[in-house]
Design a protein around this motif. Structure first.
Motif, short mmCIF file in Angstrom:
data_model
loop_
_atom_site.label_atom_id
_atom_site.label_comp_id
_atom_site.label_asym_id
_atom_site.label_seq_id
_atom_site.Cartn_x
_atom_site.Cartn_y
_atom_site.Cartn_z
N ALA A 168 -4.52 -11.99 -2.61
CA ALA A 168 -3.20 -11.39 -2.86
C ALA A 168 -2.58 -11.97 -4.14
CB ALA A 168 -2.28 -11.61 -1.66
N ILE A 169 -2.76 -13.27 -4.35
CA ILE A 169 -2.22 -13.91 -5.55
C ILE A 169 -2.88 -13.33 -6.80
CG2 ILE A 169 -2.18 -16.10 -6.84
CD1 ILE A 169 -1.72 -17.47 -4.04
N ALA A 190 1.26 -12.79 0.00
CA ALA A 190 0.58 -14.05 -0.30
C ALA A 190 1.28 -15.23 0.37
CB ALA A 190 0.49 -14.26 -1.80
N ARG A 191 2.60 -15.25 0.30
CA ARG A 191 3.36 -16.34 0.93
C ARG A 191 3.13 -16.37 2.45
NH1 ARG A 191 9.04 -15.51 -2.30
NH2 ARG A 191 8.53 -16.83 -4.08
N ALA A 192 3.14 -15.19 3.07
CA ALA A 192 2.94 -15.13 4.52
C ALA A 192 1.52 -15.56 4.88
CB ALA A 192 3.23 -13.71 5.03
N LEU A 193 0.54 -15.12 4.09
CA LEU A 193 -0.85 -15.51 4.36
C LEU A 193 -1.04 -17.01 4.22
CD1 LEU A 193 -2.63 -12.55 2.59
CD2 LEU A 193 -2.61 -12.99 5.06
N ALA A 216 1.28 -19.24 4.75
CA ALA A 216 1.95 -19.81 5.93
C ALA A 216 1.09 -19.66 7.18
CB ALA A 216 3.31 -19.17 6.14
N ALA A 217 0.30 -18.58 7.23
CA ALA A 217 -0.57 -18.34 8.38
C ALA A 217 -1.87 -19.15 8.29
CB ALA A 217 -0.89 -16.85 8.49
N GLY A 218 -2.09 -19.81 7.14
CA GLY A 218 -3.29 -20.60 6.96
C GLY A 218 -4.50 -19.83 6.48
N ASP A 219 -4.30 -18.58 6.06
CA ASP A 219 -5.41 -17.75 5.58
C ASP A 219 -5.48 -17.86 4.06
OD1 ASP A 219 -7.35 -15.87 5.05
OD2 ASP A 219 -6.52 -14.36 6.42
N ARG A 220 -6.04 -18.97 3.57
CA ARG A 220 -6.05 -19.25 2.14
C ARG A 220 -6.87 -18.25 1.35
NH1 ARG A 220 -3.15 -23.08 0.71
NH2 ARG A 220 -4.01 -23.19 -1.39
N ALA A 221 -8.00 -17.80 1.91
CA ALA A 221 -8.85 -16.86 1.17
C ALA A 221 -8.12 -15.54 0.91
CB ALA A 221 -10.15 -16.61 1.92
N ALA A 222 -7.49 -15.00 1.95
CA ALA A 222 -6.75 -13.75 1.79
C ALA A 222 -5.54 -13.96 0.89
CB ALA A 222 -6.32 -13.20 3.15
N ALA A 223 -4.90 -15.12 1.00
CA ALA A 223 -3.75 -15.42 0.14
C ALA A 223 -4.18 -15.46 -1.33
CB ALA A 223 -3.11 -16.74 0.54
N GLN A 224 -5.33 -16.08 -1.61
CA GLN A 224 -5.82 -16.14 -2.99
C GLN A 224 -6.08 -14.74 -3.54
OE1 GLN A 224 -5.92 -18.65 -5.17
NE2 GLN A 224 -4.87 -19.81 -3.58
N ALA A 264 0.82 -1.21 0.00
CA ALA A 264 0.00 0.00 0.00
C ALA A 264 0.86 1.26 0.00
CB ALA A 264 -0.94 0.01 1.20
N ALA A 265 2.06 1.16 0.57
CA ALA A 265 2.97 2.31 0.63
C ALA A 265 3.85 2.42 -0.61
CB ALA A 265 3.83 2.23 1.89
N GLY A 266 3.62 1.54 -1.59
CA GLY A 266 4.34 1.67 -2.85
C GLY A 266 5.46 0.68 -3.10
N ALA A 267 5.54 -0.39 -2.32
CA ALA A 267 6.65 -1.34 -2.48
C ALA A 267 6.56 -2.20 -3.73
CB ALA A 267 6.76 -2.25 -1.25
N GLY A 268 5.41 -2.24 -4.39
CA GLY A 268 5.30 -2.96 -5.65
C GLY A 268 4.91 -4.42 -5.51
N ALA A 269 4.96 -5.11 -6.64
CA ALA A 269 4.47 -6.49 -6.73
C ALA A 269 5.23 -7.46 -5.83
CB ALA A 269 4.53 -6.97 -8.17
N GLY A 270 6.49 -7.20 -5.57
CA GLY A 270 7.25 -8.07 -4.68
C GLY A 270 6.63 -8.15 -3.30
N ALA A 271 6.10 -7.03 -2.81
CA ALA A 271 5.45 -7.03 -1.50
C ALA A 271 4.17 -7.86 -1.53
CB ALA A 271 5.16 -5.60 -1.06
N LEU A 272 3.44 -7.81 -2.65
CA LEU A 272 2.24 -8.65 -2.80
C LEU A 272 2.60 -10.12 -2.75
CD1 LEU A 272 0.02 -7.11 -5.62
CD2 LEU A 272 -0.60 -7.46 -3.23
N ARG A 273 3.68 -10.47 -3.43
CA ARG A 273 4.13 -11.87 -3.44
C ARG A 273 4.47 -12.32 -2.03
NH1 ARG A 273 5.79 -15.00 -7.53
NH2 ARG A 273 7.16 -16.73 -7.07
#
Length: 107
Positions: free
Chosen positions: A93-94, A78-81, A83-91, A66-75
């Motif tokens: 982000a993907i 998604a990986r962190a989500l 790992a946290a088991g939040d598949r809906a939020a990860a999808q 949101a602060a402008g870090a780009g697509a790498g931050a989205l990736r």
């Protein structure tokens, strides 16, 4: 102020380099309290993941995006989500990552 946030980020970077993870996180969080910064949020996200807190890592990666870090931050988000088991939020982000990069998720 900008100068103060810069100082907190610099302290966070120095602590992270010295493997003082908790102190680095405190410094990055202080910088984020002062202003939204992609660098501080991204660095904090990596450290939260390192200490085994993927949910907070995901939140920081989202903040970095949101602060402008780009697509790498989205990736990373998604990986962190995942790992946290939040598949809906990860999808979500993907899908955002795929839309922004034109790529296909392969993780």
């Amino acid at each position: 102020s900008q100068t103060s946030a810069d100082a907190w980020v610099a302290l966070g970077d120095a602590c992270a380099t010295a493997y003082r993870t908790r102190e680095a996180l405190v410094a990055y969080e202080r910088a984020l309290q002062l202003e939204e910064r992609a660098d501080a949020a991204l660095a904090a996200g990596h450290l939260y993941r390192r200490i085994g807190d993927p949910a907070t890592a995901g939140a920081r990666f989202a903040r970095a995006y949101a602060a402008g870090a780009g697509a790498g931050a989205l990736r990373e988000n998604a990986r962190a989500l995942l790992a946290a088991g939040d598949r809906a939020a990860a999808q979500q982000a993907i899908r955002l990552w795929e839309g922004e990069t034109g790529g296909r998720w392969a993780d």
